[in-house]
Design a protein around this motif. Structure first.
Motif, mmCIF file in Angstrom:
data_model
loop_
_atom_site.group_PDB
_atom_site.id
_atom_site.type_symbol
_atom_site.label_atom_id
_atom_site.label_comp_id
_atom_site.label_asym_id
_atom_site.label_seq_id
_atom_site.Cartn_x
_atom_site.Cartn_y
_atom_site.Cartn_z
ATOM 1 N N ALA A 629 0.877 -1.178 0.000
ATOM 2 C CA ALA A 629 0.000 0.000 0.000
ATOM 3 C C ALA A 629 0.904 1.214 0.000
ATOM 4 C CB ALA A 629 -0.894 -0.008 1.228
ATOM 5 N N LEU A 630 1.047 1.820 -1.182
ATOM 6 C CA LEU A 630 2.066 2.851 -1.377
ATOM 7 C C LEU A 630 1.536 4.231 -1.032
ATOM 8 C CD1 LEU A 630 5.004 2.653 -2.340
ATOM 9 C CD2 LEU A 630 4.222 3.426 -4.591
ATOM 10 N N ARG A 631 2.394 5.002 -0.386
ATOM 11 C CA ARG A 631 2.045 6.388 -0.072
ATOM 12 C C ARG A 631 3.241 7.236 -0.459
ATOM 13 N NH1 ARG A 631 -0.653 8.859 5.272
ATOM 14 N NH2 ARG A 631 0.358 10.868 5.244
ATOM 15 N N SER A 632 2.996 8.189 -1.347
ATOM 16 C CA SER A 632 4.087 9.029 -1.826
ATOM 17 C C SER A 632 4.145 10.316 -1.013
ATOM 18 C CB SER A 632 3.872 9.336 -3.310
ATOM 19 O OG SER A 632 4.222 10.662 -3.594
ATOM 20 N N ARG A 633 5.362 10.797 -0.803
ATOM 21 C CA ARG A 633 5.580 12.032 -0.034
ATOM 22 C C ARG A 633 4.847 13.194 -0.693
ATOM 23 N NH1 ARG A 633 11.765 13.091 0.151
ATOM 24 N NH2 ARG A 633 11.329 13.668 -1.997
ATOM 25 N N THR A 634 4.818 13.170 -2.032
ATOM 26 C CA THR A 634 4.236 14.309 -2.735
ATOM 27 C C THR A 634 2.797 14.073 -3.174
ATOM 28 O OG1 THR A 634 5.286 13.423 -4.704
ATOM 29 C CG2 THR A 634 6.408 15.231 -3.606
ATOM 30 N N GLU A 635 2.453 12.805 -3.478
ATOM 31 C CA GLU A 635 1.128 12.556 -4.043
ATOM 32 C C GLU A 635 0.140 11.953 -3.062
ATOM 33 O OE1 GLU A 635 1.638 10.387 -7.872
ATOM 34 O OE2 GLU A 635 3.730 10.961 -7.561
ATOM 35 N N GLY A 636 0.600 11.617 -1.866
ATOM 36 C CA GLY A 636 -0.295 11.025 -0.880
ATOM 37 C C GLY A 636 -0.544 9.551 -1.152
ATOM 38 N N GLU A 637 -1.678 9.013 -0.669
ATOM 39 C CA GLU A 637 -1.955 7.593 -0.780
ATOM 40 C C GLU A 637 -2.234 7.175 -2.222
ATOM 41 O OE1 GLU A 637 -4.500 5.498 2.097
ATOM 42 O OE2 GLU A 637 -4.433 7.391 3.226
ATOM 43 N N LEU A 638 -1.569 6.103 -2.628
ATOM 44 C CA LEU A 638 -1.727 5.627 -4.007
ATOM 45 C C LEU A 638 -2.444 4.284 -4.060
ATOM 46 C CD1 LEU A 638 1.868 6.528 -5.204
ATOM 47 C CD2 LEU A 638 -0.212 7.818 -5.653
ATOM 48 N N GLY A 639 -2.812 3.756 -2.890
ATOM 49 C CA GLY A 639 -3.538 2.488 -2.849
ATOM 50 C C GLY A 639 -2.603 1.297 -2.914
ATOM 51 N N SER A 640 -3.169 0.115 -2.865
ATOM 52 C CA SER A 640 -2.403 -1.121 -2.872
ATOM 53 C C SER A 640 -1.900 -1.405 -4.282
ATOM 54 C CB SER A 640 -3.302 -2.267 -2.380
ATOM 55 O OG SER A 640 -2.520 -3.192 -1.680
ATOM 56 N N ILE A 641 -0.584 -1.570 -4.425
ATOM 57 C CA ILE A 641 0.017 -1.742 -5.744
ATOM 58 C C ILE A 641 0.882 -2.995 -5.721
ATOM 59 C CG2 ILE A 641 1.647 -0.719 -7.393
ATOM 60 C CD1 ILE A 641 0.803 2.014 -6.383
ATOM 61 N N ALA A 642 0.859 -3.740 -6.830
ATOM 62 C CA ALA A 642 1.647 -4.968 -6.927
ATOM 63 C C ALA A 642 3.120 -4.670 -6.713
ATOM 64 C CB ALA A 642 1.432 -5.613 -8.296
ATOM 65 N N LEU A 643 3.808 -5.559 -6.015
ATOM 66 C CA LEU A 643 5.213 -5.352 -5.682
ATOM 67 C C LEU A 643 6.050 -5.031 -6.920
ATOM 68 C CD1 LEU A 643 7.518 -5.394 -3.646
ATOM 69 C CD2 LEU A 643 7.663 -7.873 -3.964
ATOM 70 N N ASP A 644 5.843 -5.804 -7.996
ATOM 71 C CA ASP A 644 6.646 -5.588 -9.204
ATOM 72 C C ASP A 644 6.486 -4.181 -9.745
ATOM 73 O OD1 ASP A 644 7.561 -8.108 -8.973
ATOM 74 O OD2 ASP A 644 6.208 -8.974 -10.482
ATOM 75 N N THR A 645 5.253 -3.670 -9.681
ATOM 76 C CA THR A 645 5.001 -2.313 -10.175
ATOM 77 C C THR A 645 5.724 -1.284 -9.306
ATOM 78 O OG1 THR A 645 2.807 -3.150 -10.705
ATOM 79 C CG2 THR A 645 3.154 -0.783 -10.949
ATOM 80 N N VAL A 646 5.724 -1.540 -8.007
ATOM 81 C CA VAL A 646 6.405 -0.633 -7.085
ATOM 82 C C VAL A 646 7.905 -0.629 -7.378
ATOM 83 C CG1 VAL A 646 7.019 -0.253 -4.670
ATOM 84 C CG2 VAL A 646 4.679 -0.857 -5.278
ATOM 85 N N ILE A 647 8.462 -1.815 -7.570
ATOM 86 C CA ILE A 647 9.898 -1.910 -7.885
ATOM 87 C C ILE A 647 10.210 -1.133 -9.149
ATOM 88 C CG2 ILE A 647 11.712 -3.502 -8.639
ATOM 89 C CD1 ILE A 647 10.586 -5.560 -6.666
ATOM 90 N N GLU A 648 9.394 -1.345 -10.145
ATOM 91 C CA GLU A 648 9.599 -0.690 -11.430
ATOM 92 C C GLU A 648 9.618 0.841 -11.256
ATOM 93 O OE1 GLU A 648 7.156 -0.652 -15.529
ATOM 94 O OE2 GLU A 648 6.956 -2.479 -14.328
ATOM 95 N N ARG A 649 8.628 1.300 -10.508
ATOM 96 C CA ARG A 649 8.498 2.737 -10.282
ATOM 97 C C ARG A 649 9.728 3.300 -9.566
ATOM 98 N NH1 ARG A 649 3.271 5.946 -8.674
ATOM 99 N NH2 ARG A 649 4.194 7.891 -7.928
ATOM 100 N N LEU A 650 10.166 2.608 -8.503
ATOM 101 C CA LEU A 650 11.296 3.102 -7.716
ATOM 102 C C LEU A 650 12.595 3.047 -8.504
ATOM 103 C CD1 LEU A 650 10.403 1.719 -4.202
ATOM 104 C CD2 LEU A 650 10.641 4.101 -4.867
#
Length: 659
Positions: A629-650
RNA sequence: GCUGGCGUAGCUCAAUCGGUAGAGCGCCAGUUUUGUAAACUGGUGGUUGUGGGUUCAAGUCCCGUCGCCAGCUCCA
């Protein structure tokens, strides 16, 4: 027939209540100063930012009035408006200083004077009259000021109520324009800014057209204080200081990471911009500094070093020989010098304060061909400068630092192109770091200088042409160049409004001369190269200090010491947290796991306080779905996101800019 | 370096006229098993920067020294 703008406006029926001054030919003229009736006349109203200077300078007069009423016998000197307010310097007969209680009293008196709604008046008097007037008043500093006014200039007196001052103006029409007044601090200041002159008592204050504008300013000051890098450095565990090494930061792991990342970022650029990096010694024989000229000109800013044998000589008080130590430590206090009297050393070394001499040594160590030029030598070497106590400040003025320093050895013909390339490099870096307000100063030939006028013409025009080509605005600092060559300075303002020089590029004819550097030209004869000193970030320490304030401690993802904090909802999610931590780390992502028994709200608070760019909340749902469940410092809560997508983004956001 | 202010727990701060050094946060332990900005309980924590002096008694007053802060000067 000259007429005062006040009368002129009155005739035209334009003398509104909020008119502070007029603008004639782009120049601000107050309502008191007679002018030739102009074709075009703009009025300057109270709430116009351009009126601030007038309001502030007038407030300085009122303050001086209040001070003289409360502290009879105090002499006035000068009281200009400055960037954020004004000051006035006083000489008190008893040499006492003003206390905070005095400030409150003075401020109260000022409010009283302002409430009197006194008109300001302007009178032109002869030089003799003015001098007679002020000598009767015992204002000796003012007499000096009158003497310094050029003969062809009018001497004007400005009065309000029963108080007056020699002053060029401009001033507001009436003290009622001075609302929103506050005295801020006291400090000593030398008369005419000369260290050898007596010290005066300066009172700083600020003024705005309204109480509301003042409050807004005070609030802004407070916000700036909150992002002071010294405060954030502590709160974010970036660096610390110790009495054991004054003005020398200790970078803690988080700060060291950011520090190294900045260097790494620049280093990657070097690789593709034709720079070669070197590593050079820290301590050099005094002979090097004699040759470079630092011994003669910069010794008092250098740390000295000597071996144990030599130090023993001093300690044991052996036969004086060699260099008197009092001569080495020119910057030492009188007391220290007394202690050192009679102590001598045979052999002294200097700790490097600059990289340039050793780069000259490297250049000169080989026969050089014109084919090697331009030779760009980069060095992140640690420098030490003995800054006088009282001038140091957080990370922005320290005694040890390293620079993204480089020296470019080139032919005079190559100089302009090298400067242009540097400007490209410079702006690429600052764009990437999200700085858009940078002030450029071109510092030109000083009176005391080396080299011929032709050389200076060439160097100055190379610098200004490069700026013009890039359509960059700059301020010329007449005579502010170094004695060895002109330079461009890049200034940036910190959170509290202090301006700092970061990058620079300087042309140097002196060092190649002193080190007798040569290259063999296409004509098979020896020529002297030109040397360019250049830094983009400048001192990494100083840059970091300014940068921390610029981003308020929130480093971009690629620079952040931790990019994501994994926060578990309950103990049963800890295994999952450590498992995906390993997966993220395998992709080079910097992760921190909070598996403490703090509640989620507390974990979020802690991670946010560290300005970690992403928070990953891990609960039952995430474990089940292999998600975060990702929360960005600038964009706030982004909801539950698949791990692979999170890795890709980071991974994507971890890339250095310009790469 | 100069003028002024300030140094009390890891941090932020309190301690009346000179009269037994405290609080919150942090840290440690335990309880709690938590879903988007501070759970609860207990414990730990100090040569009041440092050296000297005055005093029955000094965090507090005086002197020296080191450091920090604001400003000045300096930053070839």
């Amino acid at each position: 027939m000259r007429i005062s703008p006040k009368e002129l406006l009155a005739q035209r029926g334009q003398l509104d209540k909020d008119v502070v001054a007029v603008i004639v030919d782009g120049k601000i003229v107050d309502l008191h100063t007679p002018i030739d009736p102009p074709e075009k006349l703009d009025v300057l109203r109270q709430d116009n930012p351009k009126a601030l200077e007038i309001i502030r300078h007038s407030t300085a007069h009122v303050m001086a009035d209040a001070v003289q009423k409360l502290f009879p016998g105090t002499q006035v000197t000068i009281g200009p408006a400055i960037d954020n307010g004004f000051y006035y310097d006083f000489a008190r007969p008893d040499h006492k200083h003003f206390t905070d209680a005095d400030l409150a009293q003075i401020e109260a008196k000022m409010v009283e004077i302002i409430a009197g709604a006194h008109d300001f008046r302007r009178d032109v008097v002869s030089r003799d009259e003015a001098k007679k007037l002020f000598s009767q008043m015992g204002e000796t500093f003012k007499l000096e000021i009158i003497d310094a006014i050029p003969a062809d200039q009018d001497i004007s007196l400005y009065r309000h109520g029963d108080w007056m001052d020699v002053c060029r103006g401009p001033h507001v029409p009436n003290t009622r324009f001075l609302q929103g007044v506050k005295l801020t601090s006291v400090a000593g200041a030398y008369w005419r800014g000369q260290e050898s002159n007596p010290m005066l008592q300066r009172i700083y204050g600020t003024a705005f057209p309204s109480k509301k504008a003042l409050d807004a300013y005070l609030k802004q000051l407070e916000e700036a204080k909150a992002r002071d890098h010294r405060k954030l450095g502590k709160e974010l565990d970036l660096f610390m200081m110790s009495d054991l090494a004054p003005a020398s930061p200790f970078f803690l792991p988080r700060g060291a990471f950011v520090y190294n990342t900045l260097i790494d970022f620049v280093r990657k650029q070097y690789a593709r911009r034709g720079y070669r990096e070197v590593i050079t010694p820290q301590i050099f024989d005094k002979a090097l500094w004699e040759r470079s000229g630092h011994w003669a000109n910069y010794r008092e800013n250098m740390f000295m070093a000597f071996g144990a044998d030599a130090a023993e000589d001093v300690h044991e008080g052996r036969t004086p020989r060699g260099i008197p130590l009092s001569d080495v430590f020119v910057s030492a206090s009188d007391k220290t010098k007394e202690k050192l009297a009679g102590s001598h050393l045979d052999y002294v070394c200097g700790c490097k304060a600059m990289n340039c001499p050793s780069h000259c040594v490297m250049f000169g160590a080989q026969r050089r061909s014109y084919r090697e030029l331009p030779l760009r030598i980069a060095d992140f070497g640690r420098l030490h400068r003995y800054e006088r106590s009282g001038v140091t400040h957080g990370l922005t003025r320290v005694r040890t630092f390293s620079q993204d320093d480089a020296h470019i050895f080139c032919t005079p013909e190559q100089m302009q192109d090298e400067i242009a390339k540097f400007m490209d490099f410079f702006y690429a870096v600052y764009d990437a770091l999200a700085f858009n307000k940078i002030e450029i100063r071109l510092a030109t030939r000083p009176e005391k200088r080396l080299g011929t006028d032709a050389m200076w013409d060439q160097a100055e025009s190379a610098l200004s042409k490069a700026l013009d080509e890039k359509k960059l605005a700059y301020i010329v600092s007449e005579g502010e160049g170094a004695f060895y060559g002109p330079k461009l300075e890049f200034h940036i303002t910190d959170a509290i409004g202090r301006s700092w020089q970061l990058g620079t590029i300087q042309v140097d004819y002196n060092l190649p001369e002193r080190f007798e550097l040569e290259y063999i030209g296409a004509d098979n004869t020896a020529h002297r190269p030109v040397m360019l000193h250049r830094a983009i970030l400048g001192s990494i320490e100083r840059f970091l200090g300014v940068y921390i304030e610029h981003v308020a401690g929130a480093f971009p993802v690629w620079m952040a010491p931790e990019q994501i904090a994994l926060l578990t909802v309950a103990d049963r999610h800890n295994d999952y947290a450590h498992q995906i931590r390993a997966e993220l780390e395998a992709k080079g992502i910097r992760v921190v796991v909070d598996d403490s028994n703090e509640k989620l709200g507390g974990k979020i608070r802690n991670a946010r306080n560290l300005r970690i760019p992403y928070l990953g909340v891990l609960g039952d749902k995430e474990v089940e779905a292999r998600a975060v469940a990702l929360r960005s410092r600038t964009e706030g809560e982004l909801g539950s996101i698949a791990l692979d997508t999170v890795i890709e983004r980071l991974v994507k956001e971890s890339a250095y800019p310009l790469s």
